[in-house]
Each structure stands twice: as C-alpha cells, then as structure tokens.
Scaffold this motif. Structure first.
Motif, mmCIF file in Angstrom:
data_model
loop_
_atom_site.group_PDB
_atom_site.id
_atom_site.type_symbol
_atom_site.label_atom_id
_atom_site.label_comp_id
_atom_site.label_asym_id
_atom_site.label_seq_id
_atom_site.Cartn_x
_atom_site.Cartn_y
_atom_site.Cartn_z
ATOM 1 N N LEU A 74 -14.279 -11.459 1.539
ATOM 2 C CA LEU A 74 -13.576 -11.705 0.380
ATOM 3 C C LEU A 74 -13.861 -13.502 -0.026
ATOM 4 C CD1 LEU A 74 -10.369 -9.886 0.368
ATOM 5 C CD2 LEU A 74 -12.659 -9.102 -0.630
ATOM 6 N N TRP A 75 -14.416 -13.919 -1.120
ATOM 7 C CA TRP A 75 -14.606 -15.206 -1.279
ATOM 8 C C TRP A 75 -14.168 -15.572 -2.839
ATOM 9 C CZ3 TRP A 75 -19.406 -18.603 0.362
ATOM 10 C CH2 TRP A 75 -19.283 -19.916 0.002
ATOM 11 N N GLY B 225 -13.122 -13.918 7.563
ATOM 12 C CA GLY B 225 -13.520 -12.988 6.566
ATOM 13 C C GLY B 225 -12.972 -13.047 5.003
ATOM 14 N N VAL B 226 -11.915 -14.076 4.972
ATOM 15 C CA VAL B 226 -11.612 -14.408 3.661
ATOM 16 C C VAL B 226 -11.596 -15.748 3.563
ATOM 17 C CG1 VAL B 226 -9.308 -14.417 2.093
ATOM 18 C CG2 VAL B 226 -9.740 -12.401 3.745
ATOM 19 N N VAL B 227 -12.242 -16.253 2.084
ATOM 20 C CA VAL B 227 -12.292 -17.270 1.812
ATOM 21 C C VAL B 227 -11.692 -17.800 0.616
ATOM 22 C CG1 VAL B 227 -14.030 -19.727 1.351
ATOM 23 C CG2 VAL B 227 -14.531 -17.702 2.747
ATOM 24 N N ALA C 185 -18.825 -2.249 -1.112
ATOM 25 C CA ALA C 185 -19.201 -3.802 -0.827
ATOM 26 C C ALA C 185 -19.185 -4.401 0.497
ATOM 27 C CB ALA C 185 -18.667 -4.563 -2.036
ATOM 28 N N VAL C 186 -19.949 -5.074 0.823
ATOM 29 C CA VAL C 186 -19.919 -5.964 2.262
ATOM 30 C C VAL C 186 -19.471 -7.334 1.771
ATOM 31 C CG1 VAL C 186 -21.790 -4.471 3.211
ATOM 32 C CG2 VAL C 186 -22.472 -6.546 2.151
ATOM 33 N N ARG C 187 -19.706 -7.813 0.671
ATOM 34 C CA ARG C 187 -19.215 -9.046 0.081
ATOM 35 C C ARG C 187 -18.678 -9.007 -1.348
ATOM 36 N NH1 ARG C 187 -23.454 -10.119 3.383
ATOM 37 N NH2 ARG C 187 -25.012 -9.680 1.792
ATOM 38 N N ILE C 188 -17.529 -9.565 -1.573
ATOM 39 C CA ILE C 188 -16.865 -9.685 -2.851
ATOM 40 C C ILE C 188 -16.837 -11.050 -3.164
ATOM 41 C CG2 ILE C 188 -15.034 -8.993 -4.439
ATOM 42 C CD1 ILE C 188 -14.711 -6.611 -2.635
ATOM 43 N N HIS C 189 -17.399 -11.598 -4.223
ATOM 44 C CA HIS C 189 -17.201 -12.901 -4.831
ATOM 45 C C HIS C 189 -16.602 -13.124 -6.189
ATOM 46 C CE1 HIS C 189 -20.296 -14.037 -1.637
ATOM 47 N NE2 HIS C 189 -20.854 -12.777 -2.261
ATOM 48 N N SER C 190 -15.424 -13.785 -6.258
ATOM 49 C CA SER C 190 -14.789 -13.706 -7.381
ATOM 50 C C SER C 190 -14.176 -15.066 -8.029
ATOM 51 C CB SER C 190 -13.480 -12.590 -7.116
ATOM 52 O OG SER C 190 -12.943 -12.490 -8.351
ATOM 53 N N TRP C 191 -14.113 -15.238 -9.155
ATOM 54 C CA TRP C 191 -13.591 -16.110 -9.847
ATOM 55 C C TRP C 191 -12.301 -15.629 -10.730
ATOM 56 C CZ3 TRP C 191 -11.711 -20.418 -11.313
ATOM 57 C CH2 TRP C 191 -11.617 -21.019 -12.590
#
Length: 284
Positions: free
Chosen positions: A170-171, A204-206, A111-117
């Motif tokens: 990473l968000w 790169g980390v939110v 992955a180039v972007r990982i969004h997670s809850w």
C-alpha cells in the motif's frame, strides 16, 4: 391510507435474501438448530440467527465456514474454488457498495500493489470502524443506523486482505486537509491518526502527506487509485462525487501513473509525513 415509501436503505437486497434463505434451507435440510450449526461452524447461534434474518451481513470467513460445514458443491479449499455460500457472498459483497464502486473490490483482493491519492478522507483500507461510521453518517443523514452498520461492516471486511498471507503493498499520499478534518470528534479522530501512525511504521505500507504549502497540486482533479497485478496490466480508478470510473486503456493508465508520480514528488517524504501526522495528533 397513504403508502409509506421505502428508501433504498430499507429494501433488502436480493443477494442477501438468497444467502439467508440458502443458509436456512441447508440448515433445516440437515435437521440442525441454529445452536447446532453454530457449534459446527465455530460461531454463535445469535450470529446464525442474525444472518438468517438479514440483520447481520455474512463475512467471507462465515461463507467459507458454511461451505465447509455443509460440504456444498464446488467447494475446494486446496484450489480455492468457491462453493455455494462463497458464490452468494461475492454477490452480497458487491451489493454492499455503490454500483460504481462494486467492480473495484475484486481489484483490491487481486492486486500486488495499490497506489492511491486521497483528498477527502483517510483511505478506506486504513480506516478505523468508528471513523468509517462517522464519515458515512455525515454523508448519509437519511440512512438508518442499521444501513450504515452494514456499509461499515463491508468496509471492515475489505481490510481483511491486509491480514492475508500475501497482502498488497500500500502506497498512499494523503492530503493534509484529510488529516486535519475532524471526523467523529477528538476521540474518533485521535484513534484514526493513531491507526495511521501505526500503519506507516509497518513493512509494506508507505504513507506520504501532501502539505498545505505544496505548490501546483497535480491531484486537484480528484482521487486516484492504481492497482497493479502480478500477471495482468494495471488498472486505475478515479472518483468524484457519487461516481467513479475504471480506467483500463494503456495510454490513460500511463497518464494517471504520471499524475501519481507528480503528486508524490510534491509530497513530504515518508519520514516527514509521519512527523506531520504525529504533530497533528498531538494537537487533538
């Protein structure tokens, strides 16, 4: 005499056995002792012994070093083609996770972007080793320290993607309850919050926090992770107790992306979230 029934954690996995036996066979075929192989690979003889006896799981770097030392078929550093040991390592890595999660691990690497809850815990890619161990112990009281140790090692190995040349963005949105729930005691939880505070300050980390006071939580149904790729459609992963589901259908992926957007809209800003994490840390 009654037979003792072994638990799943006591049974050696086939892939781990294959890796260990291949390592021993290649070493003996070259006529090397464990000390000599360790010198060729840049590892200690005790680690070589541990991997051969299956007491220590191999890492990706260890597998690559094996392919390099033995010059195994297929291995090509320039193209990234895996050799014998990297091929076995991929199987070992998959077996280190529950069957429902194993297919997700390659998504993290690609992955180039990982969004997670996240509702129940700090995200795995940002966990400290002690936090991971305590969290796993709490849900697996029947497992031995050795079995837990292998799971922890696998989780720490996943974090290596963050040290690569092109780590994914990473968000994360983390529920306040996961930030306040004491895992492993004050020292362990304090170190984990310190890790989060440090990570939230990195490019790169939110990191956002969903506070208790937020109304109408769109993520109440469970954790969500969205993986975006450079040249492939996004994939989602949803999780529940002892299970998970990969979502690839375009319409359902779009729906989960909308849910993620609604969660973010209810969360604190990254700056406010960092303030909340620091405040919780000061209370420990």
């Amino acid at each position: 005499m009654a037979k003792v029934k072994k638990t799943p954690s006591d049974v050696k996995t086939t892939s781990l056995q294959a890796f260990a036996s291949q390592l021993r066979a290649w070493r003996q075929q070259r006529g090397w002792s464990q000390v000599e192989l360790g010198q060729n690979m840049g590892y200690s003889a005790s680690l070589i012994s541990g991997v051969e006896s299956m007491d220590k799981p191999p890492t990706a770097d260890f597998a690559r070093a094996c392919d390099l030392a033995f010059k195994t078929p297929g291995s090509d550093e320039e193209t990234g083609t895996p050799g014998t040991f990297m091929t076995f390592y991929e199987l070992v890595a998959r077996e280190a996770y529950p069957a429902f999660f194993a297919p997700v691990v390659p998504f993290e690497r690609e992955a180039v972007r990982i969004h997670s809850w996240e509702l129940g815990s700090v995200p795995g890619l940002l966990q400290t080793e002690d936090y991971a161990r305590s969290h796993m112990h709490s849900g697996r009281p029947q497992d031995s320290d050795s079995a837990i140790g292998k799971l922890v090692a696998a989780r720490m190995e996943r974090q290596r993607i963050l040290a690569g040349d092109r780590p994914p963005l990473l968000w994360y949105v983390i529920d306040e309850g996961a930030l306040r729930h004491m895992v492993g005691g004050p020292a362990v939880m304090g170190a984990q919050l310190d890790r989060l505070i440090e990570a939230a300050s990195l490019p790169g980390v939110v990191v956002q926090a969903l506070p208790f006071r937020a109304h109408d939580n769109a993520g109440a149904d469970g954790a969500i992770t969205i993986y975006e790729f450079a040249e492939a459609p996004a994939v989602c992963y949803t999780e529940c107790y002892s299970g998970g589901r990969i979502v690839e259908g375009r319409d359902e992926v779009a729906e989960l992306m909308t849910v993620m957007s609604l969660i973010r809209a209810s969360a604190l800003s990254p700056h406010e979230s960092l303030d909340l994490i620091c405040r919780i840390r000061s209370e420990i």
